[in-house]
Design an enzyme around this catalytic site. Structure first.
Site, PDB file in Angstrom:
ATOM      1  N   THR B  26       0.858  -1.184   0.000  1.00 59.65           N
ATOM      2  CA  THR B  26       0.000   0.000   0.000  1.00 59.65           C
ATOM      3  C   THR B  26       0.895   1.235   0.000  1.00 59.65           C
ATOM      4  O   THR B  26       1.959   1.237   0.612  1.00 59.65           O
ATOM      5  CB  THR B  26      -1.029  -0.011   1.157  1.00 59.65           C
ATOM      6  OG1 THR B  26      -2.035   0.966   0.884  1.00 59.65           O
ATOM      7  CG2 THR B  26      -0.416   0.291   2.509  1.00 59.65           C
ATOM      8  N   CYS B  32      -2.919   7.427   8.199  1.00 59.65           N
ATOM      9  CA  CYS B  32      -3.509   6.093   8.105  1.00 59.65           C
ATOM     10  C   CYS B  32      -2.524   5.039   8.629  1.00 59.65           C
ATOM     11  O   CYS B  32      -1.324   5.273   8.662  1.00 59.65           O
ATOM     12  CB  CYS B  32      -3.846   5.747   6.660  1.00 59.65           C
ATOM     13  SG  CYS B  32      -5.008   6.872   5.878  1.00 59.65           S
ATOM     14  N   HIS B  49      -5.739  -0.999   5.032  1.00 60.80           N
ATOM     15  CA  HIS B  49      -5.276   0.401   5.070  1.00 60.80           C
ATOM     16  C   HIS B  49      -6.338   1.212   5.823  1.00 60.80           C
ATOM     17  O   HIS B  49      -7.350   1.604   5.252  1.00 60.80           O
ATOM     18  CB  HIS B  49      -5.105   0.884   3.620  1.00 60.80           C
ATOM     19  CG  HIS B  49      -4.558   2.258   3.460  1.00 60.80           C
ATOM     20  ND1 HIS B  49      -3.579   2.552   2.547  1.00 60.80           N
ATOM     21  CD2 HIS B  49      -4.839   3.430   4.065  1.00 60.80           C
ATOM     22  CE1 HIS B  49      -3.288   3.856   2.600  1.00 60.80           C
ATOM     23  NE2 HIS B  49      -4.051   4.405   3.505  1.00 60.80           N
TER      24      HIS B  49
END
Lengths: 209, 162
Positions: B26, B32, B49
């Protein structure tokens, strides 16, 4: 139904006009700040997913220079002024009259970043004051913060408020070009991301419901 | 080393699983948190995520489970369908991308995400083997279920493996 599904084509046109007026003022300010001609593209208003939002900024891993601020007052939202590192370096060189400024050389960064922050302050301030005049809403920008990092990491921060209300974002995107000096792709971008509750307020202030 | 597998990409507020020799990745994690759950025996792993700490923050009816720490981790466990006793975790992200004066609670979303993720993992008794959280840099992460190593790339610091 979530807020992004309720917006009509007519309302999107109005948001586009907001981008036009706001970024137009910012472009004029940038032009006089740098004593150069600054062109502005016709704004885009899009309803996109979070991943598409990252793509608009060149992809989540693309390293960008960003000036970010929150809009407070009668309407709330996030605002970004995003530049490629080359474009930001070029602006800083002009502003500080230091033709050798480079992000890689620490020590020179402080004055350069401060100049960039001031530029962000002036540009976003002129964007928002015209928005405030146009809508008759009282808006107060926070002091802008600067980050040089991956676009994904930077923009996702501005999506925190929005992400609580849905999985889509309405973005008013306007591109500025420093005409004549730079190749395509090295432009500045304004992103205005109103918080979900702000759309009703915005449209009501303009007499469209 | 010659890589033979594909890279499975996970977007923001998204989750997916991977089986060796493929790897899972990711990009552009800021505040995040990327949570990896993996099983050494089956060489299977999952990545979620996570954007927000708690699904009670959601203001719309239908929610995307991968977006929140409390729903995202259980969603990933379901996707993996491996008993939680065999799962281990690695995590990265939760940065503070911008420094503001007089920060509001929403402005420190990164640390809150990390806290929430740890609380949920603890409730499942899933052990955190390693983590690279906090700071003020964005991260791109890639996990290889064959070696169980998490590669982390940051713009200002460089690469590391945890």
């Amino acid at each position: 139904m979530s807020y992004d599904e309720e917006i009509t084509a007519y309302q999107l046109d109005i948001l586009k006009e907001i981008g036009n007026i706001g970024a137009g003022n910012a472009a004029t300010a940038l032009s006089s700040l740098l004593s150069t001609k600054v062109d502005m593209a016709v704004p885009h208003v899009k309803v996109v997913s979070f991943d598409e939002m990252m793509d608009i900024a060149g992809g989540p891993e693309n390293v960008v220079v960003s000036v970010f601020l929150r809009i407070e007052g009668e309407m709330t939202g996030s605002m970004f002024f995003i530049l490629s590192t080359q474009q930001a370096e070029s602006f800083i060189r002009t502003l500080t009259k230091n033709p050798s400024f480079c992000f890689d050389e620490i020590g020179e960064s402080e004055i350069g970043l401060s100049a960039l922050q001031e530029m962000g302050n002036i540009l976003s301030g002129s964007y928002l004051s015209s928005l405030s005049d146009f809508t008759n809403l009282n808006l107060y920008p926070t002091v802008p913060a600067i980050a040089i990092d991956m676009a994904g990491a930077i923009i996702s921060f501005g999506l925190v408020e929005l992400s609580q209300a849905g999985d889509k974002v309405i973005v008013i995107d306007t591109e500025l070009t420093d005409e004549g000096k730079h190749q395509a792709g090295a432009n500045g971008q304004f992103f205005l991301l109103p918080d979900p509750e702000s759309f009703k307020i915005l449209f009501r202030s303009l007499g469209v419901d | 080393m010659i890589k033979t597998g594909n890279i499975i990409k996970v977007g923001i507020a998204d989750a997916n699983t991977v089986l060796s020799p493929d790897t899972i990745r990711t990009s552009g994690l800021g505040s995040c948190v990327g949570v990896i759950l993996y099983d050494e025996r089956s060489k299977k792993a999952g990545l979620v995520h996570i954007m927000l700490p708690d699904s009670s923050l959601a203001r719309s009816g239908e929610i995307n489970p991968a977006k929140f720490a409390d729903t995202g981790i259980s969603y990933l466990i379901e996707m993996l369908s491996i008993p939680t006793s065999r799962l281990k975790a690695k995590l990265a992200g939760g940065a503070q991308m911008f420094q503001f004066a007089g920060q509001k609670d929403t402005m420190r979303i990164g640390p809150r995400n990390v806290e929430a993720v740890k609380k949920v993992l603890n409730s499942y008794k899933i052990k955190i083997i390693s983590e690279d959280t906090g700071g003020s840099s964005g991260r791109t992460i890639e996990f290889d279920p064959a070696s169980c190593l998490l590669h982390i790339r940051t713009v200002n610091i460089g690469e590391k493996v945890i």
